[in-house]
Design a protein around this motif. Sequence first.
Motif, PDB file in Angstrom:
ATOM      1  N   UNK A  32       0.894  -1.346  -0.024  1.00  0.00           N
ATOM      2  CA  UNK A  32      -0.124  -0.026   0.010  1.00  0.00           C
ATOM      3  C   UNK A  32       0.785   1.210   0.144  1.00  0.00           C
ATOM      4  N   UNK A  33       0.329   2.293  -0.191  1.00  0.00           N
ATOM      5  CA  UNK A  33       1.008   3.761  -0.024  1.00  0.00           C
ATOM      6  C   UNK A  33       1.718   3.951   1.254  1.00  0.00           C
ATOM      7  N   UNK A  34       2.522   4.743   1.032  1.00  0.00           N
ATOM      8  CA  UNK A  34       3.377   5.118   2.345  1.00  0.00           C
ATOM      9  C   UNK A  34       2.365   5.913   3.476  1.00  0.00           C
ATOM     10  N   UNK A  35       2.357   5.846   4.617  1.00  0.00           N
ATOM     11  CA  UNK A  35       1.434   6.523   5.513  1.00  0.00           C
ATOM     12  C   UNK A  35       0.185   5.905   5.668  1.00  0.00           C
ATOM     13  N   UNK A  36       0.138   4.701   5.409  1.00  0.00           N
ATOM     14  CA  UNK A  36      -1.253   4.259   5.251  1.00  0.00           C
ATOM     15  C   UNK A  36      -1.359   2.828   6.109  1.00  0.00           C
ATOM     16  N   UNK A  37      -0.509   2.650   7.338  1.00  0.00           N
ATOM     17  CA  UNK A  37      -0.654   1.832   8.348  1.00  0.00           C
ATOM     18  C   UNK A  37      -0.041   0.652   8.127  1.00  0.00           C
ATOM     19  N   UNK A  38       0.931   0.344   7.198  1.00  0.00           N
ATOM     20  CA  UNK A  38       1.740  -0.902   6.896  1.00  0.00           C
ATOM     21  C   UNK A  38       2.293  -1.327   8.088  1.00  0.00           C
ATOM     22  N   UNK A  39       3.088  -0.407   8.958  1.00  0.00           N
ATOM     23  CA  UNK A  39       3.944  -0.882   9.917  1.00  0.00           C
ATOM     24  C   UNK A  39       2.995  -1.135  10.947  1.00  0.00           C
ATOM     25  N   UNK A  40       2.000  -0.728  11.321  1.00  0.00           N
ATOM     26  CA  UNK A  40       0.854  -0.954  12.414  1.00  0.00           C
ATOM     27  C   UNK A  40       0.468  -2.426  12.005  1.00  0.00           C
ATOM     28  N   UNK A  41      -0.054  -2.597  10.872  1.00  0.00           N
ATOM     29  CA  UNK A  41      -0.799  -3.886  10.719  1.00  0.00           C
ATOM     30  C   UNK A  41       0.342  -4.935  10.832  1.00  0.00           C
ATOM     31  N   UNK A  42       1.599  -4.815  10.247  1.00  0.00           N
ATOM     32  CA  UNK A  42       2.803  -5.957  10.534  1.00  0.00           C
ATOM     33  C   UNK A  42       3.043  -6.161  12.002  1.00  0.00           C
ATOM     34  N   UNK A  43       3.082  -5.005  12.796  1.00  0.00           N
ATOM     35  CA  UNK A  43       3.348  -5.276  14.322  1.00  0.00           C
ATOM     36  C   UNK A  43       2.087  -6.150  14.806  1.00  0.00           C
ATOM     37  N   UNK A  44       0.985  -5.695  14.616  1.00  0.00           N
ATOM     38  CA  UNK A  44      -0.364  -6.455  14.980  1.00  0.00           C
ATOM     39  C   UNK A  44      -0.409  -7.874  14.723  1.00  0.00           C
ATOM     40  N   UNK A  45       0.039  -8.217  13.582  1.00  0.00           N
ATOM     41  CA  UNK A  45       0.345  -9.523  12.870  1.00  0.00           C
ATOM     42  C   UNK A  45       1.559 -10.414  13.744  1.00  0.00           C
ATOM     43  N   UNK A  46       2.460  -9.591  14.221  1.00  0.00           N
ATOM     44  CA  UNK A  46       3.559 -10.192  15.123  1.00  0.00           C
ATOM     45  C   UNK A  46       2.880 -10.424  16.514  1.00  0.00           C
ATOM     46  N   UNK A  47       2.179  -9.431  16.768  1.00  0.00           N
ATOM     47  CA  UNK A  47       1.436  -9.745  18.058  1.00  0.00           C
ATOM     48  C   UNK A  47       0.726 -10.899  18.119  1.00  0.00           C
ATOM     49  N   UNK A  48      -0.146 -10.981  17.038  1.00  0.00           N
ATOM     50  CA  UNK A  48      -0.977 -12.024  17.254  1.00  0.00           C
ATOM     51  C   UNK A  48      -0.438 -13.657  17.379  1.00  0.00           C
ATOM     52  N   UNK A  49       0.938 -13.627  16.630  1.00  0.00           N
ATOM     53  CA  UNK A  49       1.294 -15.018  16.712  1.00  0.00           C
ATOM     54  C   UNK A  49       2.032 -15.067  18.250  1.00  0.00           C
ATOM     55  N   UNK A  50       2.318 -13.862  18.710  1.00  0.00           N
ATOM     56  CA  UNK A  50       3.022 -13.828  20.117  1.00  0.00           C
ATOM     57  C   UNK A  50       1.767 -14.105  20.971  1.00  0.00           C
ATOM     58  N   UNK A  51       0.647 -13.950  20.996  1.00  0.00           N
ATOM     59  CA  UNK A  51      -0.419 -14.295  21.712  1.00  0.00           C
ATOM     60  C   UNK A  51      -0.838 -15.615  21.719  1.00  0.00           C
ATOM     61  N   UNK A  52      -0.483 -16.345  20.498  1.00  0.00           N
ATOM     62  CA  UNK A  52      -1.282 -17.583  20.096  1.00  0.00           C
ATOM     63  C   UNK A  52      -0.480 -18.743  19.736  1.00  0.00           C
ATOM     64  N   UNK A  53       0.619 -18.662  19.776  1.00  0.00           N
ATOM     65  CA  UNK A  53       1.390 -19.954  19.641  1.00  0.00           C
ATOM     66  C   UNK A  53       2.951 -19.568  20.008  1.00  0.00           C
ATOM     67  N   UNK A  54       3.674 -20.818  20.593  1.00  0.00           N
ATOM     68  CA  UNK A  54       5.023 -20.735  21.044  1.00  0.00           C
ATOM     69  C   UNK A  54       5.755 -20.635  19.707  1.00  0.00           C
ATOM     70  N   UNK A  55       6.784 -19.270  19.223  1.00  0.00           N
ATOM     71  CA  UNK A  55       7.453 -19.395  18.006  1.00  0.00           C
ATOM     72  C   UNK A  55       8.590 -18.539  18.494  1.00  0.00           C
ATOM     73  N   UNK A  56       9.675 -18.882  17.743  1.00  0.00           N
ATOM     74  CA  UNK A  56      11.033 -17.900  17.752  1.00  0.00           C
ATOM     75  C   UNK A  56      10.681 -16.761  16.633  1.00  0.00           C
ATOM     76  N   UNK A  57      10.537 -15.700  16.896  1.00  0.00           N
ATOM     77  CA  UNK A  57      10.410 -14.509  16.169  1.00  0.00           C
ATOM     78  C   UNK A  57      11.541 -13.681  16.043  1.00  0.00           C
ATOM     79  N   UNK A  58      11.888 -13.302  14.999  1.00  0.00           N
ATOM     80  CA  UNK A  58      13.027 -12.361  14.743  1.00  0.00           C
ATOM     81  C   UNK A  58      12.588 -11.242  14.029  1.00  0.00           C
ATOM     82  N   UNK A  59      12.671 -10.011  14.256  1.00  0.00           N
ATOM     83  CA  UNK A  59      12.260  -8.979  13.679  1.00  0.00           C
ATOM     84  C   UNK A  59      13.622  -8.204  13.209  1.00  0.00           C
TER      85      UNK A  59
END
Length: 348
Positions: free
Chosen positions: A131-158
């Motif tokens: 999507x275009x710059x300034x339209x929330x992509x960073x927030x979306x990807x952070x929310x996706x990481x947090x969803x994994x963090x809340x729901x399953x044991x994983x080793x996540x590297x950003x």
Amino acid sequence: MIPIKELLELATTKRASDVLIGVNLPPLFKVDGEIIRSEFRPLGVEECQNLIFSMLTPKKVEEFVKKKEVDSSFGLNNLGRFRLNVHYQRGSVACAVKIVPNLIPDLENLGFPGIVKEFLKQKFGLVLITGPQGNGKSTTIASMIEEINLTRPSHIITIENPIEFTHKNKKSMIEQREVGPDTDSSLEALRHVRRQACDVIMLDEMSDLETIEEVLKAAELGQLILSTMHASSSADAIERIIEIFPEAKRNQIAFQLSIALQGIICQQLIPRKDGKGRVLACEIILIDKALRGLIKTGDIDEVKKYLDSGGMKGSISMRKFIEDLFRKGIVGEDSLRKKTEREYDEIS
């Protein structure tokens, strides 16, 4: 000099997404995509530089003096985190500050349907947020990481340049690597991540040929990769990935992408009918067998025709998403008309 905390407190109170700082102007706030002036006085050359440098560490100031531009981030208690790009313009120091909230919103609160969570159940492959710059992509990807963090044991590297949202370990172990303090470059971090026993990689942006090549290799080796790209539609994202490579290599890349790609979200923020900010509108593409076959051929025109047909189970077109918002009274007829006229960067 304007106290930086006072400036940023005012910006967050006004729901600004960004603060723009330059000489001969008061600091400017970007609110719902519109520029408004703050009530502070215009800044002189020295005052502007001192204000901006107050947000940088001595090491970052040194880097800026040497390179004439630098990216950085920092946090203020009870206020949030801030990502900044410092640069020169007409010989004076200027800066853009992005405001990153303390709390990471969940995907439902952002406005995503439940199907998006299906992407995150994958054990390997590539999920793209475009999507275009300034339209929330960073927030979306952070929310996706947090969803994994809340729901399953994983080793996540950003791998981030710089770190925006900060994550706390919950069900998952999360390592956040920042270009500069933790690694020399995103590319170097990607090349080494395969030896770090990780399950999920978050890369803040796929922007060049070498990085895309490393992402596809990691996806082939059994890691789930979440990343962003500036593209106006899902078809545009697929086309950009393939066509960034020399023609002799495109068939190979198309084949790798057809195996790796699990889904694409293409998003924009559009005005709410009530005038109270903006709301998410998005295209969600689940990669099915037929689409994989078309990507494998590298025939972008056929990919676009298939995506336009809307026949993929579970996928949602941008047009349908905006029509649903209109029926719910969230956006007005103007937003619907602009979509029809392809004034939203031809996302459909």
